[in-house]
Enzyme design. Structure first.
Site: not given
Lengths: 394, 426
Positions: B176, B316, B327, B348, B353, B412
């Protein structure tokens, strides 16, 4: 700023075993190791049975990976050992990493059961979708995804070996393997990195991978011949392998008294349109950009046996009548993403020893003199042409 | 005349063109209008049946026709209008000849279920179907087009040919964070002096049953399907996962010197980039946040700035319980007490996303935020989370004076990339 870049570590494993020394011995002995029985009619170069414990000590980590990742994490560990930086958090914490990767293994039993059941799930699409959803939700192991994601080879190297300076994964078959080394070298030369781990892994013993290449009739079937002699039955035999290099700025290597194997003088590549003769023309252009190639040189070719790429590469190499060629794919098969790093490692072993290994292929001439330079070729079965120049010290 | 080099003596890298496709529409103008109006592109999935699935919504892009669907085909199709918009705005090169390399973040590729089913049928197997049957069908030569379509290099190859980029196109994945990594590779190449321009693109069109189920099995997705537009709830206390989405972002990066020399309009500066991998876990961040903190700090330092210079954060902000908390914690560590007063918003919340595309999609939006001096909101923020005491620009867009911005991307596999973007040097 253009800094000199050294190869200070190599980590390789293939059908010929693991480590530089055993590979050198196997090539010197002319060993070829392939298998026709496991995936008939396809020919692959499988890894010998091995334990991964030496480089992946935690069984829990091994369980979280599929074979392609275990092979890669193992190879990365060998490379870090070879460079003398294994377990050195100061260096690993700022070591950069570029991995060339495809995707991970599927659960073939789940796939087969779904494909067997789909036609009976009902005539309308919604029934079939429902069946697929239900079977995937119940059949897929949740963590299998993490063994399939391309960037999770790099992720597992971070976890198992602690390489965390940066982590990038390039995808795109052979070209990804060349680009990974090219970018790693460019970053070191420009001062953007001091030390980088670069390479990749392949598990050849995968039916879904054979299938991908067989769509285009690229998978070698029925009869084994050296890669240059497959005109009548072209194709490449996938080879299981892991190959990683530790590339390092010379000043950084000197600072920690590391002993280099060889100098990585250049990596260049291109994307040709693959019209007839485009490969030869592209290789000629790339060759002209390399530093001067002296008489004590050889080519370590990544020729795969695929048509027409291998014939065109050979036509180009035949224009350099003064230089001896060795195609390693005859011995270890085609690893796709890790092939270029593997051949750079083999080239480094050769120039470090100052001698070329013999050939089992009558079309490859013997070399008796000293070896100080090796040009590595990487011509993709479908796209991508690359060259590297590896040089000895002294 | 402004200097052409940054504080470290490197060429300054600017953006001279950008393009965008999201579930809100094609093109920057439409997207900007809808983003600043707080609209959502999340909808019920109609591409395939969702019976038996816990998650039934996504930010799919169905308004661009594509038949037959496959993830790489849609990745390619979404990237094209984004690139066309970016190159047209930059005015660089000529049609089919872009004078720089392509760095492409793209969803990982594999053969998908419709193709597998076609192979099974084509194999003539009656009862139990195995990969031997599929291999036999593959060997018939009747499925040759699958080879190119499902190679990882496929999308990049097609785009490189169509837009005439130079050299070997690089396709990449950092999960991502991929879109930000594509920008980082372009930034580094220009800083090295290898090229004056780079085409940095990220695209994702992978809303299909298996990809959705994979994320679902990891409990990463929101399951609050009704209404779809309220599913993505970054930073809210009732957030319950991210919403998969599709889209593409494209940026033309150029050395400031080359851009000024040809009189190009400067959209903004890619001032810095930070990257640090996490070795803690395959999907979870190190609880102490050190890798993310180090990543953000190094991005600010790379830009020659200090934390006090940052006046907006493009988060993010996935809407998973863990990401948003982490975050917030890491930004607090970097910005200190100021963190409560620095606006932060998550695109998002509206577009979902976009996975491999997110870093570039959100960089394009961040540049528009700088250009318009207006911050798109974090929508669906109805229930504040006391553990996240941030100014999330709740629900309504806001004008603000913004010079330097951080855009975060985490993925990830311990992937962390932060970009610092800024207005053109005065």
């Amino acid at each position: 700023m253009k800094r000199e870049t050294w190869i200070t570590g190599i980590g390789i494993l293939s059908c010929l075993g693991e480590g530089g020394e055993s590979h050198w011995q196997a090539f010197t002995d002319g060993k070829i190791n392939f298998d026709k029985a496991g995936y008939p009619p396809y020919i692959v170069h499988p890894l010998p049975p091995m334990s991964f414990d030496a480089q992946i000590p935690k069984k829990g980590d091994q369980r979280q990976m599929e074979p392609w990742q275990r092979i890669g994490v193992y190879g990365a560990g060998l490379a870090l050992d070879s460079a003398g930086v294994k377990g050195n958090p100061d260096i690993l914490g700022r070591m950069d990493m570029i991995v060339a990767a495809g995707g991970g293994e599927r659960d073939l039993a789940v796939d087969g059961a779904i494909l067997s059941g789909l036609p009976k799930a009902g005539a309308n699409p919604r029934d079939q979708d429902r069946f697929l959803n239900e079977r995937l939700m119940s059949g897929l192991r949740p963590t299998l995804f993490l063994a399939q994601l391309s960037n999770l080879l790099a992720g597992n190297i971070s976890i198992v070996h602690g390489v965390t300076g940066s982590s990038r994964t390039f995808m795109g078959e052979e070209s990804a393997g060349v680009d990974a080394v090219r970018i790693a070298l460019a970053r070191i030369a420009a001062g953007q990195s001091d030390i980088t781990l670069v390479g990749g892994a392949q598990n050849a013993e995968r039916k879904e991978m054979l299938m991908l290449y067989e769509f285009g009739s690229f998978a070698l079937k029925d009869a084994f011949h050296p890669v240059w002699e497959r005109a009548a039955h072209p194709g490449f035999a996938l080879g299981s392998m892991g190959a990683f290099l530790v590339l390092e700025a010379s000043e950084h290597a000197r600072g920690r008294s590391a002993k280099p194997l060889a100098r990585l003088a250049a990596v260049v590549n291109a994307r040709s349109d693959r019209k007839p003769d485009a490969i030869a023309a592209t290789l000629a252009k790339l060759w002209a950009t390399l530093p001067a190639i002296g008489p004590d040189s050889a080519v370590i070719s990544g020729a795969t046996g695929a048509a027409p790429a291998t014939a065109e590469e050979r036509a180009f190499l035949d224009t350099h009548t003064d230089i001896v060629v060795r195609a390693t794919g005859t011995h270890i098969g085609h690893g796709v993403e890790p092939q270029f790093a593997m051949n750079i490692a083999l080239a480094a072993l050769a120039v470090e020893r100052g001698t070329l290994f013999p050939s089992r292929d009558p079309s490859e001439r013997t070399m008796t003199g000293a070896l100080t330079q090796a040009v590595v070729t990487g011509v993709g079965h479908w796209r991508g042409e690359g060259l590297a120049l590896v040089e000895a010290f002294g | 005349m402004a200097s052409m080099r940054d504080k470290a003596g490197r060429p300054i890298v600017v953006v001279t063109g950008s393009g965008l496709v999201t579930s809100l529409g094609v093109g920057k103008a439409d997207n900007w209008r809808r983003l600043t109006a707080g609209e959502s592109g999340i909808r019920e999935i109609t591409r395939f049946g969702t019976d038996m699935l816990k998650t039934k919504v996504a930010g799919t892009v169905d308004f661009i026709p594509l038949e037959p669907y496959s993830a790489p085909a849609l990745c390619e199709r979404l990237a094209e209008p984004a690139i066309e918009e970016a190159i047209a705005q930059s005015g660089l090169g000529s049609r089919g000849h872009f004078p720089g390399p392509l760095f492409l973040a793209v969803a990982p590729v594999e053969v998908e279920w419709p193709q597998r089913a076609a192979l099974a049928k084509g194999s003539g197997a009656n009862e139990a179907v195995s990969y031997e049957d599929l291999l036999r069908a593959a060997a018939s030569g009747r499925y040759r087009s699958y080879h190119e379509r499902f190679l990882f290099a496929s999308v990049g190859e097609t785009l490189a040919v169509k837009f005439g980029t130079t050299g070997s196109p690089i396709s990449l994945s950092t999960a991502c964070a991929s879109g930000a990594s594509a920008i980082q590779l372009g930034l580094e190449a220009i800083r090295r002096g290898e090229t004056d321009a780079a085409l940095c693109v990220a695209t994702d069109g992978s809303v299909n049953p298996e990809t959705l189920i994979r994320f679902s099995l990891l409990s990463a997705l929101s399951v609050q399907n009704d209404p779809p537009h309220a599913a993505a709830k970054p930073f809210a206390r009732n957030r319950d996962g991210f919403v998969m989405a599709e889209g593409a972002g494209a940026l033309v990066l150029e050395s400031y010197e080359a851009a000024v020399a040809r009189g190009a309009k400067i959209l903004g500066v890619v001032a810095g980039c930070g990257e640090l991998a996490d070795s803690f876990h395959r999907t979870r961040s190190s609880p102490d946040g050190k890798p993310i903190i180090g990543c953000i700090k190094s991005a600010i330092a790379d830009a020659g700035l200090v934390p006090d210079d940052i006046d907006y954060i493009n988060a993010h902000g996935t809407g998973t319980p863990e990401n948003d908390k982490m975050e917030c914690m890491c930004l607090s560590a970097v910005l200190g007490e100021r963190v409560k007063n620095v606006p932060i918003s998550s695109n998002k919340s509206m577009i979902g996303h976009t996975l491999s595309a997110a870093g570039a999609v959100e960089a394009v939006i961040t540049l528009m935020t700088l250009e318009h001096q207006r911050i798109p909101p974090t929508i669906n923020y109805q229930v504040p989370d006391p553990a996240i005491p941030l100014d999330v620009v709740p629900n309504t867009a806001r004008d603000a004076r913004i010079r330097n911005v951080i855009s975060n991307s985490f993925g990830f596999g311990g992937q962390n990339v932060s970009l610092v973007m800024a207005r053109e040097p005065a």
